[in-house]
Design a protein around this motif. Structure first.
Motif, PDB file in Angstrom:
ATOM      1  N   ALA A  61       3.937   5.665   6.593  1.00 45.43           N
ATOM      2  CA  ALA A  61       4.952   6.717   6.165  1.00 45.43           C
ATOM      3  C   ALA A  61       4.431   7.387   4.778  1.00 45.43           C
ATOM      4  N   ALA A  62       4.000   6.403   3.908  1.00 44.18           N
ATOM      5  CA  ALA A  62       3.698   6.842   2.671  1.00 44.18           C
ATOM      6  C   ALA A  62       2.178   7.486   2.883  1.00 44.18           C
ATOM      7  N   VAL A  63       1.327   6.941   3.616  1.00 46.23           N
ATOM      8  CA  VAL A  63       0.126   7.835   3.769  1.00 46.23           C
ATOM      9  C   VAL A  63       0.408   9.182   4.467  1.00 46.23           C
ATOM     10  N   PHE A  94       0.502   5.589  -2.276  1.00 50.35           N
ATOM     11  CA  PHE A  94       0.696   6.476  -1.497  1.00 50.35           C
ATOM     12  C   PHE A  94       1.665   7.449  -1.864  1.00 50.35           C
ATOM     13  N   PHE A  95       2.972   6.851  -2.157  1.00 50.80           N
ATOM     14  CA  PHE A  95       4.331   7.472  -2.347  1.00 50.80           C
ATOM     15  C   PHE A  95       4.231   8.019  -3.829  1.00 50.80           C
ATOM     16  N   ILE A  96       3.487   7.171  -4.812  1.00 50.73           N
ATOM     17  CA  ILE A  96       3.240   7.826  -6.079  1.00 50.73           C
ATOM     18  C   ILE A  96       2.689   9.032  -6.071  1.00 50.73           C
ATOM     19  N   LEU A  97       1.290   8.822  -5.075  1.00 55.00           N
ATOM     20  CA  LEU A  97       0.306  10.179  -4.925  1.00 55.00           C
ATOM     21  C   LEU A  97       1.327  11.510  -4.424  1.00 55.00           C
ATOM     22  N   ALA A  98       1.960  11.074  -3.396  1.00 54.82           N
ATOM     23  CA  ALA A  98       2.824  11.921  -2.918  1.00 54.82           C
ATOM     24  C   ALA A  98       3.895  12.669  -3.809  1.00 54.82           C
ATOM     25  N   LEU A 149       0.982  -1.231   0.052  1.00 56.86           N
ATOM     26  CA  LEU A 149      -0.123   0.065   0.013  1.00 56.86           C
ATOM     27  C   LEU A 149       0.699   1.429   0.042  1.00 56.86           C
ATOM     28  N   ALA A 150       2.081   1.324   0.452  1.00 56.22           N
ATOM     29  CA  ALA A 150       3.125   2.255   0.341  1.00 56.22           C
ATOM     30  C   ALA A 150       3.083   2.714  -1.050  1.00 56.22           C
ATOM     31  N   VAL A 151       3.000   1.903  -2.106  1.00 55.19           N
ATOM     32  CA  VAL A 151       3.633   2.238  -3.417  1.00 55.19           C
ATOM     33  C   VAL A 151       2.597   3.322  -4.048  1.00 55.19           C
TER      34      VAL A 151
END
Length: 426
Positions: free
Chosen positions: A241-243, A62-66, A58-60
């Motif tokens: 952390a990604a969120v 959210f990091f892409i979105l960030a 799920l980090a992927v």
């Protein structure tokens, strides 16, 4: 040997005829199923779905979105402005701006393509205005962009950690010091080029302007502090952390800087969703192949074949990194991780190599592949943004590529460069 040949022949054959890598991976898994007399369509579907039904992954998205929010919301531009205010007056100053901005953006995004696109869009026209050679300017932009997957947060570290069951938090922290060293190597290489080419100097920025630039970028600079501090202090996991990064970037872009509108937000979500779909389908397809590789006991078979090399860890590392560099010239970083991570990590463990150190080196050499022909994914990004020939970008990247290869050799000979700071940070 037969299993290895089937694995390589079907995978490479599929890519040679133009099949998307994800489909080639599924086909490879099916071929191994047939060979092992274990074909089951239901098992195939279950593994495909299990590949992306994974909490750490799920980090992927959210990091892409960030990363998308940073570029659309003005965070990336303020980081570049900050670097320009402090080092833009030096001979070849825009090159140092590129390096400084690349290191700072890497601590926020984790995507080589996103960071390179942001840097090239803003800095390439400025370099042309100052009459910098297109080749060296483009080469530096591409070389700076690949620092993003090394300094946390890093999507490749997340994917590698999930694929090989390695601690993602430790992988994150392993990249901090080497990522900064990458910046130092770029500075040395660029300084030589700047003096040899007699590049122009910029005007010295008054301290008042510098302080305003620092104040303007304060909110952007707080993102890596929050992420690294939270990870180091155990406040949240890499997935959480990604969120945090995505929510923080959204807040800064829409409330603080007010550069992102609701209409623009839709475009950001759409772009992030498209990229996420590609990555997740790759993860699912790779899980099918990884399951069959495990079932065929391929890592142990290879370990028995190369038992002599496994007894010499440094030689094993050198050969493994050379192999990964060759692979990286032919495919992108994510499929390299998904295909070869489950095979190489057990071999490294049998050679007595620290799994986190090996994971870092795996990603580092894979990043070098992003600026190595014939594929050179990041080089293609710069060539597209700058509307220049690929040969021009390749020629300008060469001195920085050599610097990175030298650093790879140092990291193999002196693994303490990675492991000692990692022990201190954890």
């Amino acid at each position: 040997m037969v299993v290895t040949l089937i694995f390589l022949a079907v995978l490479i054959g599929g890519m040679v005829i133009g099949m998307p890598i994800a489909q080639a991976l599924v086909l490879t898994g099916v071929a191994l199923m047939w060979h092992l007399d274990f074909f089951d369509a239901q098992l195939l579907a279950q593994n495909l779905q299990a590949g992306f039904d994974n909490f750490p992954l799920l980090a992927v998205p959210f990091f892409i979105l960030a990363g998308e929010l940073m570029n659309a919301g003005g965070l990336s531009r303020r980081i570049i402005d900050l670097a320009g205010a402090f080092v833009g007056h030096i001979r070849g100053g825009l090159g140092y701006v590129t390096i400084g901005a690349a290191v700072l953006l890497a601590s926020m995004s984790g995507s080589a393509i996103a960071d390179t696109a942001a840097l090239a869009t803003i800095l390439l026209p400025m370099m042309r205005e100052k009459h910098y050679p297109d080749s060296y300017g483009a080469g530096l932009l591409a070389s700076g962009g690949i620092i993003a997957p090394i300094i946390p947060p890093s999507m490749p570290f997340v994917i590698y950690g999930v694929t090989t069951n390695t601690s993602i938090s430790k992988l994150f922290l392993s990249g901090v010091v080497p990522g900064l060293i990458m910046g130092i190597f770029l500075i040395v290489a660029w300084r030589s080029i700047a003096h040899r080419q007699q590049l122009a100097r910029g005007e010295r920025t008054p301290w008042g302007v510098r302080l305003r630039a620092l104040g303007s970028s304060f909110w952007a600079l707080m993102m890596p502090v929050i992420i690294l501090g939270g990870l180091r202090g155990g406040l949240f996991t890499p997935t959480e952390a990604a969120v945090v990064a995505a929510v923080y970037a959204l807040f800064v872009a829409m409330v603080v800087y007010r550069e992102l509108t609701w209409t623009g937000l839709y475009s950001v979500f759409l772009a992030a969703a498209k990229t996420t779909a590609v990555v997740m389908f790759l993860c699912g397809a790779a899980t099918v192949t990884a399951y069959m590789i495990t079932l065929a006991d391929l890592p142990n078979l290879l370990a028995d074949t190369f038992a002599g090399v496994l007894g010499a860890p440094m030689l094993f590392m050198a050969l493994m990194m050379l192999f990964l560099l060759v692979v990286g010239t032919a495919m992108d970083l994510t499929p390299t991780i998904l295909i070869f991570g489950p095979v190489c990590a057990p071999l490294a463990a049998k050679a007595g190599i620290d799994p986190v150190y090996f994971g870092f080196m795996f990603i580092y050499v894979g990043c070098i592949g992003l600026i190595t022909p014939p594929v050179g994914t990041v080089q293609n990004v710069v060539a597209g943004v700058g509307r220049m020939r690929m040969e021009t970008v390749i020629r300008g990247t060469t001195p920085f590529l050599l610097a990175y290869v030298l650093l790879a050799a140092l990291l193999i000979v002196f693994p303490q460069i990675v492991t000692v700071p990692l022990r201190w940070m954890t």
